[in-house]
Motif scaffolding. Structure first.
Motif, PDB file in Angstrom:
ATOM      1  N   ARG A  90     -59.280   6.705 -50.478  1.00 39.40           N
ATOM      2  CA  ARG A  90     -58.352   7.450 -51.518  1.00 39.40           C
ATOM      3  C   ARG A  90     -57.517   6.687 -51.826  1.00 39.40           C
ATOM      4  N   LYS A  91     -57.436   6.411 -53.164  1.00 42.69           N
ATOM      5  CA  LYS A  91     -56.051   5.365 -53.627  1.00 42.69           C
ATOM      6  C   LYS A  91     -56.267   5.699 -55.022  1.00 42.69           C
ATOM      7  N   GLU A  92     -55.212   5.774 -55.654  1.00 39.42           N
ATOM      8  CA  GLU A  92     -54.812   5.995 -57.153  1.00 39.42           C
ATOM      9  C   GLU A  92     -55.330   4.264 -57.520  1.00 39.42           C
ATOM     10  N   ASP A  93     -54.998   3.733 -57.202  1.00 38.23           N
ATOM     11  CA  ASP A  93     -55.529   1.748 -57.471  1.00 38.23           C
ATOM     12  C   ASP A  93     -57.112   1.842 -58.098  1.00 38.23           C
ATOM     13  N   GLY A  95     -59.206  -0.042 -58.413  1.00 33.84           N
ATOM     14  CA  GLY A  95     -59.510  -1.443 -57.264  1.00 33.84           C
ATOM     15  C   GLY A  95     -61.518  -1.803 -57.884  1.00 33.84           C
ATOM     16  N   SER A 103     -59.371  -5.744 -53.763  1.00 34.57           N
ATOM     17  CA  SER A 103     -58.936  -4.549 -54.092  1.00 34.57           C
ATOM     18  C   SER A 103     -60.492  -4.000 -53.379  1.00 34.57           C
ATOM     19  N   SER A 106     -61.843   2.395 -55.496  1.00 32.75           N
ATOM     20  CA  SER A 106     -61.112   3.865 -55.219  1.00 32.75           C
ATOM     21  C   SER A 106     -62.449   4.831 -54.744  1.00 32.75           C
ATOM     22  N   TYR A 108     -61.798   7.360 -55.071  1.00 28.77           N
ATOM     23  CA  TYR A 108     -61.505   8.287 -56.256  1.00 28.77           C
ATOM     24  C   TYR A 108     -61.837   8.309 -57.575  1.00 28.77           C
ATOM     25  N   SER A 170     -57.560   7.990 -60.571  1.00 30.72           N
ATOM     26  CA  SER A 170     -57.053   6.741 -60.775  1.00 30.72           C
ATOM     27  C   SER A 170     -56.727   6.235 -61.709  1.00 30.72           C
TER      28      SER A 170
END
Length: 259
Positions: A90-93, A95, A103, A106, A108, A170
C-alpha cells in the motif's frame, strides 16, 4: 480436458502450439486467482470482438451487448482484483511498468482502477440513446425539478469526483520522487519521460475523455448513430484498453511473458 488438450497440441504447428500452451498456462493451469484469470479472459475475448465489430460494422456494434458488457466486465475485473491482490504494498508510488522497472504494482493503483472503470461503464451506457433514456434517466427516479433527468445522471456528470476520496490514490509525483529505487539506471531517462507522459495523459483523460464527453451528451450535442457518437465510442474502446488491458500487460511483464 487433459486428454483433449494433449491431442490438440499434438496436431498443431509449433508456433500455434506455443501460443495455445501459453494461453492455457496463463488462464487455466493454476487454481490461484482463478476468478481473476477467467474474467480477464472474458474481457479480452469481448474486447477483440468489440474492436472488430466497431471497425467492420459500426451499426452492429452499436446494437450489440458489447456496448455495456465490455466495460461492465472491466469493472467486475477491477473489483475482483481489489479483493484478490490485497498482499500488494500500500504505497502512493504506482509501480506499474510504464513508470518503473524495479517496483511492485501498488495496491492503491489496483483499487483506484475500479473508480475509472465505473466511470467507463456509465459513459458507455450514457452515450447510447436507447440505454440513456431507458436506464440512466430512470435510475434514482426522474424528478420534475431536475427537468426529467435522474439523480444518477446529475451525479455522474457533475459530482462524481466528490466521492473520489473513497478510493485510495496513487501519485505520479511519488513515482518520480522514488525514481532512485523504482527505476534502473539504464532505463532512468526513458521511464522518467514516460512518467511525465502518463501524468499529462491522466489530466487530459480526466477532463476530455471524462467531463467533456458527459457534458456533450447531457446537452444533447451527440446525434445517435452519428459521426460524433462513433468517434466517442472509439474513444471508449481505447479507454477500455487503458483501464483494463494495460494492467493485464503489467501482469504479463511481471510473469515474464514479455520483456
Amino acid at each position: 480436458f487433459e486428454q483433449f488438450r494433449s491431442a490438440t497440441l499434438a496436431s498443431l504447428p509449433a508456433a500455434t502450439m506455443g501460443l495455445f500452451s501459453a494461453v492455457y498456462h496463463l488462464f487455466f493451469a493454476s487454481q490461484r486467482f482463478r476468478a481473476h484469470r477467467l474474467v480477464g479472459l472474458c474481457f479480452l475475448i469481448q474486447y477483440a470482438a468489440a474492436v472488430y465489430l466497431y471497425m467492420a460494422d459500426y451499426d452492429r456494434y452499436l446494437d450489440s451487448p458489447f456496448v455495456w458488457s465490455l466495460p461492465l466486465t472491466g469493472l467486475t475485473q477491477s473489483i475482483i482484483a481489489a479483493f484478490t491482490f490485497t498482499f500488494l504494498p500500500r504505497k502512493e508510488d504506482p509501480g506499474f511498468a510504464a513508470i518503473s522497472d524495479k517496483s511492485v504494482l501498488s495496491y492503491y493503483t489496483v483499487v483506484e482502477n475500479s473508480f475509472y472503470a465505473m466511470q467507463l461503464v456509465f459513459v458507455s451506457v450514457y452515450l447510447h440513446q436507447g440505454y440513456r433514456e431507458s436506464i440512466i434517466r430512470r435510475l434514482g427516479g426522474p424528478l420534475s425539478m431536475l427537468c426529467g433527468r435522474s439523480v444518477v445522471e446529475y451525479f455522474f456528470v457533475f459530482f462524481i469526483f466528490y466521492v473520489r476520496t473513497l478510493w485510495p490514490v496513487s501519485k505520479m509525483g511519488a513515482g518520480l520522487k522514488n525514481s532512485a529505487k523504482n527505476k534502473s539506471e539504464k532505463n532512468m531517462v526513458i521511464l522518467t519521460a514516460s512518467t511525465y507522459a502518463v501524468k499529462i495523459f491522466y489530466l487530459f483523460a480526466k477532463h476530455f475523455l471524462g467531463f467533456f464527453v458527459n457534458y456533450l451528451i447531457f446537452l444533447g450535442r451527440v446525434e445517435h448513430r452519428g459521426r460524433d457518437q462513433r468517434l466517442l465510442y472509439g474513444v471508449q474502446l481505447l479507454s477500455g484498453y487503458a483501464a483494463t488491458v494495460s494492467i493485464f500487460i503489467h501482469t504479463l511483464k511481471f510473469k515474464g511473458y514479455i520483456g
